[in-house]
Design a protein around this motif. Structure first.
Motif, mmCIF file in Angstrom:
data_model
loop_
_atom_site.group_PDB
_atom_site.id
_atom_site.type_symbol
_atom_site.label_atom_id
_atom_site.label_comp_id
_atom_site.label_asym_id
_atom_site.label_seq_id
_atom_site.Cartn_x
_atom_site.Cartn_y
_atom_site.Cartn_z
ATOM 1 N N ARG A 1 1.420 2.454 1.095
ATOM 2 C CA ARG A 1 2.348 1.919 0.095
ATOM 3 C C ARG A 1 3.398 1.003 0.722
ATOM 4 N N ASP A 2 3.975 1.444 1.829
ATOM 5 C CA ASP A 2 4.974 0.621 2.509
ATOM 6 C C ASP A 2 4.345 -0.634 3.101
ATOM 7 N N ALA A 3 3.120 -0.493 3.602
ATOM 8 C CA ALA A 3 2.425 -1.657 4.163
ATOM 9 C C ALA A 3 2.133 -2.695 3.092
ATOM 10 N N ALA A 4 1.778 -2.240 1.903
ATOM 11 C CA ALA A 4 1.514 -3.167 0.796
ATOM 12 C C ALA A 4 2.772 -3.950 0.436
ATOM 13 N N LEU A 5 3.903 -3.270 0.405
ATOM 14 C CA LEU A 5 5.166 -3.946 0.120
ATOM 15 C C LEU A 5 5.465 -5.009 1.180
ATOM 16 N N GLU A 6 5.190 -4.668 2.438
ATOM 17 C CA GLU A 6 5.442 -5.617 3.530
ATOM 18 C C GLU A 6 4.512 -6.824 3.436
ATOM 19 N N LEU A 7 3.233 -6.584 3.146
ATOM 20 C CA LEU A 7 2.282 -7.688 3.015
ATOM 21 C C LEU A 7 2.669 -8.628 1.870
ATOM 22 N N VAL A 8 3.039 -8.055 0.744
ATOM 23 C CA VAL A 8 3.442 -8.887 -0.398
ATOM 24 C C VAL A 8 4.688 -9.694 -0.050
ATOM 25 N N ALA A 9 5.646 -9.075 0.619
ATOM 26 C CA ALA A 9 6.864 -9.789 1.011
ATOM 27 C C ALA A 9 6.531 -10.927 1.978
ATOM 28 N N GLY B 1 -15.355 1.442 1.257
ATOM 29 C CA GLY B 1 -15.074 0.984 -0.099
ATOM 30 C C GLY B 1 -13.874 1.686 -0.701
ATOM 31 N N ALA B 2 -13.764 2.992 -0.459
ATOM 32 C CA ALA B 2 -12.634 3.757 -0.982
ATOM 33 C C ALA B 2 -11.330 3.331 -0.320
ATOM 34 N N ALA B 3 -11.380 3.062 0.979
ATOM 35 C CA ALA B 3 -10.183 2.622 1.697
ATOM 36 C C ALA B 3 -9.690 1.277 1.163
ATOM 37 N N VAL B 4 -10.619 0.360 0.911
ATOM 38 C CA VAL B 4 -10.243 -0.933 0.349
ATOM 39 C C VAL B 4 -9.643 -0.739 -1.042
ATOM 40 N N GLN B 5 -10.215 0.175 -1.827
ATOM 41 C CA GLN B 5 -9.698 0.416 -3.176
ATOM 42 C C GLN B 5 -8.259 0.938 -3.142
ATOM 43 N N VAL B 6 -7.983 1.861 -2.221
ATOM 44 C CA VAL B 6 -6.629 2.418 -2.113
ATOM 45 C C VAL B 6 -5.625 1.315 -1.786
ATOM 46 N N LEU B 7 -5.944 0.503 -0.778
ATOM 47 C CA LEU B 7 -5.003 -0.550 -0.374
ATOM 48 C C LEU B 7 -4.909 -1.640 -1.424
ATOM 49 N N ALA B 8 -6.025 -1.959 -2.092
ATOM 50 C CA ALA B 8 -6.006 -2.987 -3.130
ATOM 51 C C ALA B 8 -5.108 -2.553 -4.294
ATOM 52 N N TYR B 9 -5.180 -1.287 -4.655
ATOM 53 C CA TYR B 9 -4.309 -0.768 -5.714
ATOM 54 C C TYR B 9 -2.839 -0.881 -5.311
ATOM 55 N N GLU B 10 -2.520 -0.468 -4.089
ATOM 56 C CA GLU B 10 -1.137 -0.531 -3.631
ATOM 57 C C GLU B 10 -0.640 -1.984 -3.571
ATOM 58 N N LEU B 11 -1.522 -2.896 -3.181
ATOM 59 C CA LEU B 11 -1.140 -4.301 -3.137
ATOM 60 C C LEU B 11 -0.847 -4.834 -4.536
ATOM 61 N N ARG B 12 -1.662 -4.449 -5.489
ATOM 62 C CA ARG B 12 -1.431 -4.910 -6.861
ATOM 63 C C ARG B 12 -0.113 -4.366 -7.401
ATOM 64 N N MET B 13 0.146 -3.096 -7.163
ATOM 65 C CA MET B 13 1.392 -2.505 -7.644
ATOM 66 C C MET B 13 2.603 -3.170 -6.974
ATOM 67 N N ALA B 14 2.481 -3.456 -5.686
ATOM 68 C CA ALA B 14 3.576 -4.117 -4.977
ATOM 69 C C ALA B 14 3.791 -5.525 -5.505
ATOM 70 N N ALA B 15 2.689 -6.234 -5.778
ATOM 71 C CA ALA B 15 2.792 -7.605 -6.273
ATOM 72 C C ALA B 15 3.375 -7.652 -7.679
ATOM 73 N N LEU B 16 2.986 -6.708 -8.510
ATOM 74 C CA LEU B 16 3.512 -6.668 -9.874
ATOM 75 C C LEU B 16 5.004 -6.359 -9.887
#
Length: 246
Positions: A99-107, A151-166
């Motif tokens: 979750r924190d990594a997704a926020l950092e990537l989006v930023a 595939g599951a790992a990509v799904q978890v990170l993809a979800y977190e990235l979408r939530m961070a981007a939104l």
């Protein structure tokens, strides 16, 4: 809802994938969450009908995928990258959870293209591959059963990235913002630095210890700009010039 702009700048990189079905599953996971930029580093089999079948409607992501021979190529034009890894390393930067990594990537995507890197299904990412990335990332799985397929790992990170981007207010104000250094810029600087410190005698290749990994860690802590890299390399070039005798 339209896809957030930040997601257009996020690249998913799969390194040395052994089973084409996992590539298809990753493409499906990406498309569901609004990601579309897929890069494949030396896949064992691609294109492949198994990948297309597992993509289940995300064949456009597969068709647009970039296939390259090395992780260096996949990261060359990025300004920041995160490596998914479960391994602990003495010198690596502190690992962020998904979750924190997704926020950092989006930023960081506000500065340019960023990448999220996944390794081989069996062995994960090598130490060298993780070292090429800016940040190690982990998924906080059950310690008693931490096995998670690609595939599951990509799904978890993809979800977190979408939530961070939104949730992010991404303001791309034009004008006097400095241009960030790309991965290729950074690697060029690191190669130049290694050459200079070796020639000066400060670094002994026969007894490297931890100098270069520590230097890489030091510069990975900051967002180097193109102009800053140019200044640093100009300084190194001056050091390389023979001194005039008075």
């Amino acid at each position: 809802m339209n896809r957030p702009l930040a997601l257009d700048r996020i690249r998913v990189v799969l390194s040395r994938t052994s089973h084409p079905g996992n590539i298809g599953a990753a493409a499906r996971a990406m498309k569901v969450m609004g990601l579309h930029d897929l890069w494949l580093v030396a896949p064992a089999a691609f294109p492949d009908e198994v990948a297309t079948a597992r993509a289940s409607g995300a064949s456009d992501v597969l068709e647009a995928a970039h296939v390259v021979g090395s992780l260096q190529e996949a990261l060359a034009d990025t300004v920041f990258s995160a490596a998914l890894t479960a391994r602990r390393r003495e010198l690596s930067l502190p690992r962020l959870q998904a979750r924190d990594a997704a926020l950092e990537l989006v930023a960081r995507s506000d500065d340019g293209r960023v990448a999220l890197v996944f390794g081989n299904e069996t062995s994960g990412l090598s130490n060298e591959e993780v070292g090429l990335c800016s940040l190690p990332v982990t998924i906080p799985t059950n310690p008693d059963f931490s096995s998670l397929n690609l595939g599951a790992a990509v799904q978890v990170l993809a979800y977190e990235l979408r939530m961070a981007a939104l949730g992010a207010a991404v303001l791309n104000a034009p004008g006097d913002q400095a241009e960030p250094a790309t991965h290729a810029d950074f690697e060029g600087f690191m190669a130049h630095l290694e050459r200079v410190v070796t020639a000066s005698g400060f670094h002994d290749p026969a007894n490297p210890k931890r100098l270069l990994p520590r230097m890489r860690r030091l510069f990975n802590r900051v967002r180097l700009e193109k102009e800053e890299v140019a200044i640093l390399r100009g300084m190194l070039t001056t050091f390389e010039r023979p001194k005039r005798r008075g």
